[in-house]
Design an enzyme around this catalytic site. Structure first.
Site, PDB file in Angstrom:
ATOM      1  N   PRO A 100      -3.459 -11.327  -3.169  1.00 48.92           N
ATOM      2  CA  PRO A 100      -3.164  -9.920  -3.468  1.00 48.92           C
ATOM      3  C   PRO A 100      -3.829  -9.459  -4.771  1.00 48.92           C
ATOM      4  CG  PRO A 100      -1.134 -11.151  -3.025  1.00 48.92           C
ATOM      5  CD  PRO A 100      -2.246 -12.153  -3.115  1.00 48.92           C
TER       6      PRO A 100
ATOM      7  N   GLU B 163       3.798 -20.306  -3.711  1.00 49.68           N
ATOM      8  CA  GLU B 163       3.650 -19.281  -4.762  1.00 49.68           C
ATOM      9  C   GLU B 163       2.185 -18.974  -5.047  1.00 49.68           C
ATOM     10  OE1 GLU B 163       6.427 -17.606  -5.802  1.00 49.68           O
ATOM     11  OE2 GLU B 163       7.246 -18.929  -4.262  1.00 49.68           O
TER      12      GLU B 163
ATOM     13  N   ARG C 235     -17.538  -8.679  13.968  1.00 48.21           N
ATOM     14  CA  ARG C 235     -17.932  -7.493  14.735  1.00 48.21           C
ATOM     15  C   ARG C 235     -19.275  -6.927  14.293  1.00 48.21           C
ATOM     16  NH1 ARG C 235     -14.525  -4.792  17.472  1.00 48.21           N
ATOM     17  NH2 ARG C 235     -15.570  -2.829  17.007  1.00 48.21           N
TER      18      ARG C 235
ATOM     19  N   ASP D 216     -17.589   3.135  15.973  1.00 48.63           N
ATOM     20  CA  ASP D 216     -16.384   2.735  15.240  1.00 48.63           C
ATOM     21  C   ASP D 216     -16.093   3.709  14.119  1.00 48.63           C
ATOM     22  OD1 ASP D 216     -15.434   0.590  16.566  1.00 48.63           O
ATOM     23  OD2 ASP D 216     -16.538  -0.894  15.403  1.00 48.63           O
TER      24      ASP D 216
HETATM   25  N1  4HQ Z   1      -1.057 -13.572   0.032  1.00 50.13           N
HETATM   26  N2  4HQ Z   1      -4.277 -10.225   0.876  1.00 50.13           N
HETATM   27  C1  4HQ Z   1      -1.700 -15.986  -0.226  1.00 50.13           C
HETATM   28  C2  4HQ Z   1      -1.279 -12.241   0.383  1.00 50.13           C
HETATM   29  C3  4HQ Z   1      -2.647 -11.682   0.563  1.00 50.13           C
HETATM   30  C4  4HQ Z   1      -2.943 -10.311   0.742  1.00 50.13           C
HETATM   31  C5  4HQ Z   1       0.287 -13.914  -0.399  1.00 50.13           C
HETATM   32  C6  4HQ Z   1      -2.121 -14.569  -0.066  1.00 50.13           C
HETATM   33  C7  4HQ Z   1       0.569 -15.365  -0.604  1.00 50.13           C
HETATM   34  C8  4HQ Z   1      -0.184 -17.540  -1.272  1.00 50.13           C
HETATM   35  N3  4HQ Z   1      -3.811 -12.331   0.585  1.00 50.13           N
HETATM   36  N4  4HQ Z   1      -0.549 -16.135  -1.102  1.00 50.13           N
HETATM   37  N5  4HQ Z   1      -2.110  -9.290   0.765  1.00 50.13           N
HETATM   38  O1  4HQ Z   1      -0.344 -11.499   0.507  1.00 50.13           O
HETATM   39  O2  4HQ Z   1      -4.790 -11.442   0.770  1.00 50.13           O
END
Ligand code: 4HQ
Length: 244
Positions: free
Chosen positions: A91, A118, A156, A171
């Site tokens: 994230p 985590e 794609r 698209d």
């Molecule tokens: N993760 N976009 C991996 C995500 C996520 C997202 C949460 C990734 C937990 C360990 N990854 N960890 N949104 O939510 O890429």
């Protein structure tokens, strides 16, 4: 030549299942995509194949150990060559967009790192990752679903993966606008009629209706997209008039 992708995960079956169906599954079978999924636990050296440990400094949950990721990357380098990009799904990464998919599709060999728990020991990000990608602002339980989303969007764009080039051309994000509404038979269902223009056979009128409904939807739902949309003179004129 096929696009090479390697995925490192503790849930290889989840990735394999997601890659087995549809256009991506067919492209793999046809040899257009060379995707190898690696089980992180295969790169542990202890009897119980442990991939996580308690966080230094305390706190909730577990952290993924660095050593199995370093060993997996070393094996990929030996078996498959040095990758051009190593992507950590997180994230905290740069938001994934159609532009990001286009950029990755032009890279010959990409490795995707999927974390769980985590997160992954920071030294994996520092020493192995060349970039970090997020698929959106929500918390998932692992990087596997993001990895599948990235692979699908990139696949794609590989020539031949989507049978009909015109589909990719049409698209929504290829033009930077939302899609127009689609209909098929029956012409009336439960009292709901297909717009007359689509049954008219007037191809010029149909094209105009589709452009205008796509534009109207984008104005209503995603006006932020208009700044970068590829609009012709007619569409700019329609947009100007729709504002007054
Ligand atoms: N993760 N976009 C991996 C995500 C996520 C997202 C949460 C990734 C937990 C360990 N990854 N960890 N949104 O939510 O890429």
């Amino acid at each position: 030549m096929a696009v090479k992708v390697d995925v490192i995960t503790i849930f290889p079956r989840m990735i394999e299942a997601g890659l087995a169906e549809g256009v991506v599954g067919r492209a793999r079978t046809a040899g257009l995509l060379d995707i190898v999924v690696h089980n992180l636990r295969d790169f542990t050296t202890d009897k119980h194949h442990v991939v996580d440990d308690v966080p230094f400094g305390g706190g909730p949950g577990m952290v993924m150990k660095p050593e199995p990721f370093f060993a997996a990357l070393a094996a990929i380098r030996e078996q498959r060559g040095t990758p051009d990009a190593v992507v950590l799904l997180t994230p905290a990464g740069e938001r994934f967009t159609q532009d990001g998919a286009r950029r990755l599709a032009a890279i010959d060999h990409v490795v995707l790192l999927c974390g769980r728990y985590e997160g992954i020991d920071e030294r994996v990000r520092e020493a192995l990752a060349t970039e970090e990608i997020s698929i959106g602002d929500y918390v998932l339980s692992g990087g596997e679903v993001p990895a599948l989303a990235v692979i699908d969007a990139v696949a794609r764009l590989v020539p031949g993966v989507v049978g009909d080039d015109q589909s990719v051309e049409a698209d929504s994000f290829t033009r930077g606008l939302l899609d127009y509404p689609h209909y098929t038979r029956p012409a009336e269902f439960d009292g709901r009629k297909v717009p007359d223009v689509l049954l008219s056979g007037h191809h010029g009128e149909i094209k105009k209706w589709r452009r205008e409904t796509a534009l109207a939807r984008t104005v209503a739902r995603r006006p932020d997209l208009l700044a970068d949309a590829a609009l012709d003179a007619d569409e700019r004129e329609w947009l100007k008039r729709s504002k007054s």
